[in-house]
Design a protein around this motif. Structure first.
Motif, mmCIF file in Angstrom:
data_model
loop_
_atom_site.group_PDB
_atom_site.id
_atom_site.type_symbol
_atom_site.label_atom_id
_atom_site.label_comp_id
_atom_site.label_asym_id
_atom_site.label_seq_id
_atom_site.Cartn_x
_atom_site.Cartn_y
_atom_site.Cartn_z
ATOM 1 N N UNK A 20 0.868 -1.232 -0.143
ATOM 2 C CA UNK A 20 0.091 0.126 0.015
ATOM 3 C C UNK A 20 0.965 1.177 0.149
ATOM 4 N N UNK A 21 0.241 2.300 -0.430
ATOM 5 C CA UNK A 21 0.949 3.634 -0.285
ATOM 6 C C UNK A 21 0.131 4.507 0.406
ATOM 7 N N UNK A 22 0.925 5.382 1.242
ATOM 8 C CA UNK A 22 0.111 6.361 2.139
ATOM 9 C C UNK A 22 0.722 7.539 1.890
ATOM 10 N N UNK A 23 -0.007 8.842 1.745
ATOM 11 C CA UNK A 23 0.670 10.041 1.733
ATOM 12 C C UNK A 23 0.539 10.927 3.107
ATOM 13 N N UNK A 33 -3.399 6.011 -0.104
ATOM 14 C CA UNK A 33 -3.589 6.354 -1.711
ATOM 15 C C UNK A 33 -3.625 5.301 -2.361
ATOM 16 N N UNK A 34 -3.221 4.033 -2.043
ATOM 17 C CA UNK A 34 -3.282 2.649 -2.627
ATOM 18 C C UNK A 34 -3.090 1.530 -1.963
ATOM 19 N N UNK A 70 1.930 1.344 -6.811
ATOM 20 C CA UNK A 70 2.471 2.402 -7.284
ATOM 21 C C UNK A 70 1.579 2.977 -8.523
ATOM 22 N N UNK A 71 1.038 2.192 -9.258
ATOM 23 C CA UNK A 71 0.057 2.661 -10.588
ATOM 24 C C UNK A 71 -1.072 3.271 -9.875
ATOM 25 N N UNK A 77 8.183 4.821 -8.279
ATOM 26 C CA UNK A 77 9.172 4.361 -7.180
ATOM 27 C C UNK A 77 9.970 5.921 -6.677
ATOM 28 N N UNK A 78 10.549 6.336 -7.719
ATOM 29 C CA UNK A 78 11.307 7.815 -7.355
ATOM 30 C C UNK A 78 10.495 8.669 -6.482
#
Ligand code: KG4
Ligand code: ZN
Length: 333
Positions: A20-23, A33-34, A70-71, A77-78
């Motif tokens: 997962x991705x968090x902001x 975010x994901x 990420x998508x 990733x950067x």
């Protein structure tokens, strides 16, 4: 450091490959975010998780699931400011896959790495819904855990109670299997219970009269078995068991909240998806906080949230020598 800061979280502690991705915003607020989870199905034919197969599937899936996450977040990733991964507790071989992948990614990107505790991840999953500020009580109820923690200060966990036998989710799964309701048992019991009569099968409250805040589900399981043998209908069994389990979990937690003087209770883990449990807590005197959709069962976003909490608290990143551990208590009694 610049904002917004995107944090990637990985959980491969058991049979789900979660990324997962968090902001993290400048004001300290966090947003998911994901959240991508690949649930392994290979174990179904064996009736339980086979550790070696779990590790191999994580190896095959981790790269794809990370790319998908990420998508979904619209990032590359950067863009990441940090990477977090579960280091324990869990199946060591399975944990190692996500942990090594996360460390490798952090090193390649030149960003800090945070090792996360799986149960702390479950607790921080609730930060997706509300600003989580200690003090609070945290009930973690999943297929492998039934723990009640007091959190007097950020990052400090006092074990208030735990199960003496089965985990809550495990009991749902076993009663569902017994009643022929299928797997996973939690949602199956919940669905069947709506058609059943909770009064038809008597269930006694476990550990009645205890001064402490422990849990036990073996008595409810035995009562379900005896009623099943006596010809009880599956939906009545489900309704009676669910009501008894929910009353017991909620009643014990509320007693602890009073004893510890806590007004906020975080309820997380797979069983926190249970509708009857949510309704009972919502109708109670405490402020109950639950993880958002898709964040109850194992996932990577909750680990990213734990990473964000570590950054917010100014905790130092983990050394890349950090290893995977099967047994890792979050707190002592
Ligand atoms: O957190 P989780 O994915 O795995 C562990 O870390 O253990 O939790 C899975 C457990 C299973 O036992 C499942 O039956 C239970 O959570 N569960 C539920 C519900 N949804 C999942 N239990 C009761 N009611 C539900 N709606
Ligand atoms: Zn879990």
């Amino acid at each position: 450091m610049t904002f917004p800061r995107y944090i990637l979280g990985i959980d491969t502690s058991c049979d789900d490959t979660g990324v997962g991705v968090v902001e993290l915003a400048p004001d300290g607020s966090v947003q998911v975010r994901a959240n991508r989870v690949w649930s392994q199905t290979v174990h179904a034919q064996y009736g339980g998780v086979l550790p070696e197969l779990a590790s191999r599937e994580h190896v095959e899936r981790i790269d794809t699931v990370t790319g998908d996450a990420l998508a979904e977040a619209g990032l590359t990733a950067g863009d990441l400011a940090a990477v977090a991964a579960t280091s324990g507790p869990g199946l060591v071989g399975a944990l190692l896959v996500g942990l090594m992948y996360g460390k490798g990614m952090a090193q390649a990107l030149g960003v800090p790495f945070y090792a996360a505790h799986h149960l702390e991840g479950h607790i921080f999953a609730a930060a997706s819904e509300a600003d989580l500020q200690a003090p609070y009580l945290a009930l973690v109820v999943s297929g492998g855990h039934t723990h009640l923690f007091d959190v007097p200060r950020e990052g400090e966990y006092v074990l208030v109670g735990a199960t003496r036998d089965d985990a809550a989710g495990e009991a749902f799964d076993k009663v569902a299997r017994l009643a022929g309701l299928g797997y996973p048992g939690g949602p199956a019991i919940s669905e069947a219970a709506r058609r059943g009569d909770p009064e038809a099968v008597p269930f006694k409250e476990p550990l009645q009269g205890q001064k402490g805040f422990d849990f036990s589900f073996s008595g409810l399981k035995t009562a379900a078995l005896l009623a099943h043998r006596a010809g009880a209908k599956p939906e009545d069994l489900a309704a009676g068991f669910e009501r008894a389990a929910v009353r017991f979990l909620v009643g014990t937690t509320l007693r602890a909240a009073r004893a510890y003087g806590r007004e906020t209770v975080v309820v997380s883990g797979g069983v926190a998806a249970n509708r009857a449990l949510r309704e009972a807590f919502a109708a109670s005197s405490v402020r109950a906080v639950f993880p958002g959709k898709g964040l109850n069962t194992d996932n990577g976003a909750m680990i990213a949230l734990a990473g964000a909490a570590a950054i917010r608290a100014g905790r130092a990143p983990s050394p890349l020598s950090e290893g995977a551990v099967a047994y890792a208590p979050l707190a002592s009694v």
